[in-house]
Write a protein that holds these residues in place. Structure first.
Motif, PDB file in Angstrom:
ATOM      1  N   ALA A 145      56.292   0.202 -32.141  1.00 29.00           N
ATOM      2  CA  ALA A 145      55.951   1.343 -31.889  1.00 29.00           C
ATOM      3  C   ALA A 145      54.665   1.623 -32.502  1.00 29.00           C
ATOM      4  CB  ALA A 145      57.133   2.400 -32.509  1.00 29.00           C
ATOM      5  N   ASN A 146      54.421   1.138 -33.715  1.00 23.65           N
ATOM      6  CA  ASN A 146      53.360   1.446 -34.390  1.00 23.65           C
ATOM      7  C   ASN A 146      51.997   0.581 -33.530  1.00 23.65           C
ATOM      8  OD1 ASN A 146      54.119   2.926 -36.295  1.00 23.65           O
ATOM      9  ND2 ASN A 146      54.783   0.976 -37.659  1.00 23.65           N
ATOM     10  N   LYS A 147      52.463  -0.652 -33.170  1.00 28.42           N
ATOM     11  CA  LYS A 147      51.489  -1.243 -32.331  1.00 28.42           C
ATOM     12  C   LYS A 147      51.080  -0.425 -31.039  1.00 28.42           C
ATOM     13  CE  LYS A 147      52.412  -6.029 -34.000  1.00 28.42           C
ATOM     14  NZ  LYS A 147      52.853  -7.370 -33.545  1.00 28.42           N
ATOM     15  N   LEU A 148      52.191   0.207 -30.261  1.00 26.26           N
ATOM     16  CA  LEU A 148      51.852   0.937 -29.299  1.00 26.26           C
ATOM     17  C   LEU A 148      50.796   2.047 -29.497  1.00 26.26           C
ATOM     18  CD1 LEU A 148      55.247   1.014 -27.512  1.00 26.26           C
ATOM     19  CD2 LEU A 148      53.173   0.027 -27.015  1.00 26.26           C
TER      20      LEU A 148
ATOM     21  N   ILE B  11      48.945   2.076 -19.718  1.00 30.60           N
ATOM     22  CA  ILE B  11      47.556   2.124 -19.809  1.00 30.60           C
ATOM     23  C   ILE B  11      47.091   2.638 -21.444  1.00 30.60           C
ATOM     24  CG2 ILE B  11      45.505   3.374 -19.111  1.00 30.60           C
ATOM     25  CD1 ILE B  11      47.187   3.837 -16.532  1.00 30.60           C
ATOM     26  N   LEU B  12      47.976   3.482 -21.853  1.00 29.12           N
ATOM     27  CA  LEU B  12      47.264   4.196 -23.300  1.00 29.12           C
ATOM     28  C   LEU B  12      48.595   4.574 -23.844  1.00 29.12           C
ATOM     29  CD1 LEU B  12      44.692   4.988 -24.857  1.00 29.12           C
ATOM     30  CD2 LEU B  12      45.053   7.239 -23.893  1.00 29.12           C
ATOM     31  N   CYS B  13      48.631   4.675 -25.308  1.00 24.21           N
ATOM     32  CA  CYS B  13      49.837   5.332 -25.932  1.00 24.21           C
ATOM     33  C   CYS B  13      49.106   6.469 -27.037  1.00 24.21           C
ATOM     34  CB  CYS B  13      50.816   4.352 -26.724  1.00 24.21           C
ATOM     35  SG  CYS B  13      52.150   4.997 -27.459  1.00 24.21           S
ATOM     36  N   LYS B  14      49.817   7.541 -27.117  1.00 20.47           N
ATOM     37  CA  LYS B  14      49.142   8.479 -28.268  1.00 20.47           C
ATOM     38  C   LYS B  14      50.483   9.200 -28.653  1.00 20.47           C
ATOM     39  CE  LYS B  14      46.330  11.586 -26.846  1.00 20.47           C
ATOM     40  NZ  LYS B  14      45.187  12.458 -26.403  1.00 20.47           N
ATOM     41  N   LYS B  15      50.426   9.885 -29.914  1.00 19.64           N
ATOM     42  CA  LYS B  15      51.254  10.744 -30.326  1.00 19.64           C
ATOM     43  C   LYS B  15      50.593  12.294 -30.286  1.00 19.64           C
ATOM     44  CE  LYS B  15      53.936   9.637 -33.350  1.00 19.64           C
ATOM     45  NZ  LYS B  15      54.849   9.232 -35.014  1.00 19.64           N
ATOM     46  N   ILE B  16      51.436  13.019 -29.643  1.00 18.86           N
ATOM     47  CA  ILE B  16      51.162  14.651 -29.201  1.00 18.86           C
ATOM     48  C   ILE B  16      52.014  15.503 -30.054  1.00 18.86           C
ATOM     49  CG2 ILE B  16      50.843  16.333 -27.428  1.00 18.86           C
ATOM     50  CD1 ILE B  16      50.199  13.866 -25.663  1.00 18.86           C
ATOM     51  N   GLU B  17      51.288  16.587 -30.601  1.00 21.18           N
ATOM     52  CA  GLU B  17      52.278  17.542 -31.324  1.00 21.18           C
ATOM     53  C   GLU B  17      52.509  18.759 -30.042  1.00 21.18           C
ATOM     54  OE1 GLU B  17      52.025  20.393 -35.075  1.00 21.18           O
ATOM     55  OE2 GLU B  17      50.256  19.076 -35.048  1.00 21.18           O
ATOM     56  N   THR B  18      53.879  18.842 -30.009  1.00 25.32           N
ATOM     57  CA  THR B  18      54.122  19.960 -28.990  1.00 25.32           C
ATOM     58  C   THR B  18      53.916  21.393 -29.800  1.00 25.32           C
ATOM     59  OG1 THR B  18      56.594  20.100 -29.804  1.00 25.32           O
ATOM     60  CG2 THR B  18      55.942  18.368 -28.286  1.00 25.32           C
TER      61      THR B  18
ATOM     62  N   GLN C 189      47.883  -6.142 -26.196  1.00 26.09           N
ATOM     63  CA  GLN C 189      48.786  -7.399 -25.797  1.00 26.09           C
ATOM     64  C   GLN C 189      50.290  -6.387 -25.583  1.00 26.09           C
ATOM     65  OE1 GLN C 189      49.193 -10.360 -28.304  1.00 26.09           O
ATOM     66  NE2 GLN C 189      50.830 -11.561 -27.383  1.00 26.09           N
ATOM     67  N   THR C 190      50.406  -5.715 -26.570  1.00 21.43           N
ATOM     68  CA  THR C 190      51.751  -4.670 -26.624  1.00 21.43           C
ATOM     69  C   THR C 190      51.680  -3.881 -25.541  1.00 21.43           C
ATOM     70  OG1 THR C 190      51.772  -4.853 -29.007  1.00 21.43           O
ATOM     71  CG2 THR C 190      53.137  -3.297 -28.133  1.00 21.43           C
ATOM     72  N   LEU C 191      50.763  -3.270 -25.007  1.00 25.08           N
ATOM     73  CA  LEU C 191      50.790  -2.577 -23.767  1.00 25.08           C
ATOM     74  C   LEU C 191      51.247  -3.239 -22.513  1.00 25.08           C
ATOM     75  CD1 LEU C 191      47.889   0.002 -24.593  1.00 25.08           C
ATOM     76  CD2 LEU C 191      50.190   0.568 -24.512  1.00 25.08           C
TER      77      LEU C 191
END
Length: 206
Positions: free
Chosen positions: A169-172, A96-103, A178-180
């Motif tokens: 990975a960048n496209k995600l 559905i969605l991709c994001k970068k999260i800081e722990t 389309q990549t998702l």
């Protein structure tokens, strides 16, 4: 007590056609008796012949009914198998969605939100791949199921990106639709790990 296989089919067929068969046998005997004059006795050979013919008719009806029922059961089993395979294919959840999260430790992690699926458990190792334009699945990397949300949707963490997959990975992360849509997330167990748990540790020098 229920029986299985052919015996069950034959027994069920006998029960189904029994009433009709008895009626036909009775009708056959009545017709034979009617064909003879009342003062003439029916010969034993004729009675035996009628009985044999009636028995053959009953046997034919039983076998035909059993064959029809068995064929229906086979068709139902095949259809159920097809539906099961379809459901298994549908279990692979869509991204559905991709994001970068800081722990909390300051580490950035790539999180992919997946649709709800019964295919995964929390902490399960997973592989990530995408389908290229030729229809081949290309492995991107590995990770694990980090969170199964209350709404049943799944957070999968990508921890090991394979070399040469930075563009995907960048496209995600850009949430390229389309990549998702071509992303495939599946349960993963590496061959070396599987060998280790099934055969025990091996010595590399042997």
């Amino acid at each position: 007590m229920k029986t299985n296989g052919i015996s069950s089919a034959l027994w069920n067929a006998f029960i189904s056609v029994n009433g009709v068969a008895v009626g036909l046998i009775g009708l056959a005997i009545a017709l034979v008796a009617w064909a003879w004059k009342p003062e003439t006795e029916i010969k034993l050979s004729i009675a035996i012949a009628v009985t044999i013919l009636s028995g053959l008719a009953l046997l034919f009806a039983i076998l035909t009914k059993a064959l029809i029922d068995t064929n229906k059961e086979l068709n139902n089993t095949t259809q159920n198998l097809i539906e099961t395979i379809k459901n298994q294919k549908q279990q692979i959840p869509r991204a559905i969605l991709c994001k970068k999260i800081e722990t909390t430790k300051g580490v950035h992690q790539t999180i992919i939100l997946l649709e709800a699926s019964d295919l995964f458990l929390g902490g399960m190792a997973v592989s990530f791949s995408y389908v290229d334009q030729d229809g081949f699945e290309r492995l991107i990397g590995h990770g694990y199921i980090s969170v199964i949300q209350d709404d049943k949707r799944i957070q999968a963490t990508l921890t090991n990106l394979l070399p040469g997959q930075d563009d995907i990975a960048n496209k995600l992360l850009q949430n390229n639709r389309q990549t998702l849509d071509t992303l495939r997330t599946k349960p993963y167990l590496s061959h070396p790990f599987l060998t280790q748990i099934t055969q025990g540790p091996t010595n590399a020098n042997t």
